[in-house]
Design an enzyme around this catalytic site. Structure first.
Site, PDB file in Angstrom:
ATOM      1  CG  HIS A  33      12.579  -3.020  59.035  1.00 16.13           C
ATOM      2  ND1 HIS A  33      13.784  -3.142  58.376  1.00 16.13           N
ATOM      3  CD2 HIS A  33      11.778  -2.335  58.186  1.00 16.13           C
ATOM      4  CE1 HIS A  33      13.707  -2.565  57.193  1.00 16.13           C
ATOM      5  NE2 HIS A  33      12.475  -2.071  57.051  1.00 16.13           N
ATOM      6  CG  HIS A  35       8.156   0.679  56.364  1.00 15.51           C
ATOM      7  ND1 HIS A  35       8.892   1.842  56.454  1.00 15.51           N
ATOM      8  CD2 HIS A  35       9.042  -0.318  56.081  1.00 15.51           C
ATOM      9  CE1 HIS A  35      10.167   1.566  56.219  1.00 15.51           C
ATOM     10  NE2 HIS A  35      10.291   0.265  56.000  1.00 15.51           N
ATOM     11  CG  HIS A 217      15.292   1.334  55.169  1.00 16.77           C
ATOM     12  ND1 HIS A 217      14.775   1.795  56.353  1.00 16.77           N
ATOM     13  CD2 HIS A 217      14.347   0.521  54.623  1.00 16.77           C
ATOM     14  CE1 HIS A 217      13.567   1.271  56.522  1.00 16.77           C
ATOM     15  NE2 HIS A 217      13.282   0.506  55.490  1.00 16.77           N
ATOM     16  CD  GLU A 220      15.294  -3.399  50.686  1.00 19.53           C
ATOM     17  OE1 GLU A 220      14.288  -4.096  50.498  1.00 19.53           O
ATOM     18  OE2 GLU A 220      15.237  -2.179  50.910  1.00 19.53           O
ATOM     19  CG  ASP A 298      10.236  -4.058  54.759  1.00 19.40           C
ATOM     20  OD1 ASP A 298      10.093  -2.884  55.151  1.00 19.40           O
ATOM     21  OD2 ASP A 298      10.910  -4.352  53.762  1.00 19.40           O
ATOM     22  CG  ASP A 299       6.594  -2.194  53.552  1.00 19.87           C
ATOM     23  OD1 ASP A 299       6.071  -1.125  53.925  1.00 19.87           O
ATOM     24  OD2 ASP A 299       7.806  -2.308  53.291  1.00 19.87           O
TER      25      ASP A 299
END
Length: 355
Positions: A33, A35, A217, A220, A298-299
């Protein structure tokens, strides 16, 4: 960021924290996961802005970092999409991806499944061919030079329409022959609120018929029902995030029984205020309850930690043992879309490392 988040400075040279970091860095693991646009560090963002003659609303790297105080997912997305404006050329996408792959290798990542958002770029006039070419060249060079493998998951932006998702898919499909060794999956990201999984049921059914692996996704900021709908209506194989699944006991039991992976991103959840304190995160409960949870970043440029930082922060905040950290790494390999023989090779490496 709250005080229980990991520091990005160099770790101490000795002591328990250094021993934990060394153990985590050595764990063979997959990141599922990530991005790629969210790995764009402020320093590189400024460099690309200068290269492409793009004015930024921040005078310095420090001022940009100071803006990374998000109240919710949407406040992050606003800055995320603004930062992506500096990505124009194939070289830009290459540089961003290669920077992540180098960091992933340093964190002990043996395989990365990278999400990318073509609509973020084609909407600005960047050709989808440019996006694919830069990211793919970096992945292939990284695998050749470091052995770290990578796959691509083309993700649709859920705040846009399903018709726009179909158009993006149509534009990308002619590239499948060229990049089929890398582009193996389809995902769904961006703001959950007001954008339920059912909105994309037709395009996901089409992608499944084309043979793509499917993720989305869910759970969340959206409710546990979104997780169930992603499974039932979109037919996904993995849930990205999924932390709110715990709110539905029947759903949680389904995740355990079917061993459906959750790609959990703890520091992201903390930064976006899904929870106030990492000690309140349900990762440990999910793991100990038999859910196939994995740890991811994630980011990472925006959320203050790459994948090893997430492992370490969770170990410290949630009291995870080394055996549990190894179980998370094992889950990440088993939940990947690698062929089974490559999974077995990585699992043997992991077993040897633990011994």
């Amino acid at each position: 960021m709250p005080s229980n988040s990991p520091e990005t400075a160099a770790p101490p040279s000795s002591g328990p924290d250094a021993d934990l970091r060394a153990f985590v860095l050595g764990l063979p693991k997959a990141e599922l996961h990530l991005h790629i646009e969210g790995s764009l560090e402020p320093e590189l963002l400024f460099e690309l802005a200068r290269r492409n003659g793009i004015a930024l609303p921040y005078a310095t790297v420090e001022a940009l970092r100071a803006a990374y105080a998000f109240g919710d997912l949407q406040s992050f997305l606003d800055l995320y999409y603004a930062g992506a404006r500096v990505l124009i050329t194939e070289r830009d996408f290459y540089d961003m991806t290669m920077a992540y792959m180098r960091r992933a290798q340093a964190d002990g990542v043996a395989h990365a499944e990278i999400m990318f958002d073509p609509q973020t770029h084609t909407g600005r006039g960047v050709a989808i061919e440019t996006v694919f070419a830069g990211i793919a060249r970096a992945l292939r060079e990284a695998q050749a030079s470091t052995g770290v493998s990578g796959y691509l998951i083309l993700s649709f932006l859920r705040h846009l329409s399903e018709e726009q998702a179909f158009a993006t898919l149509a534009a990308a499909l002619p590239l499948r022959e060229q990049y089929g060794d890398l582009w193996i999956g389809i995902g769904l990201d961006s703001a959950e609120r007001g954008n339920p999984p059912e909105k994309f049921a037709r395009v996901f059914a089409h992608c499944k018929a084309l043979g793509f692996r499917l993720v989305a996704h869910a759970g969340e900021e959206g409710p546990a029902a979104y997780v169930r709908d992603a499974l039932d209506l979109l037919q996904v194989e993995r849930i990205d995030h999924g932390v709110r699944s715990e709110e539905d006991p029947a759903l949680l039991q389904r995740l355990v029984d079917a061993q459906i992976p959750l790609t959990v991103c703890p520091l992201s959840n903390l930064k976006l205020r899904v929870l106030r304190d990492l000690r309140d995160h349900n990762l440990a409960r999910l793991l100990r309850g038999g859910v196939m949870v994995t740890v991811n970043s994630d980011d990472p440029a925006y959320f203050g930690g790459y994948v090893a930082d997430n492992y370490i922060a969770c170990a410290q905040a949630l009291g995870l043992s080394r055996q549990e950290l190894a179980a998370l790494a094992r889950n990440s390999i088993e939940a990947s879309f690698l062929p089974w023989e490559q999974k077995e090779k990585l699992l043997r490496r992991l077993t040897a490392y633990i011994r």
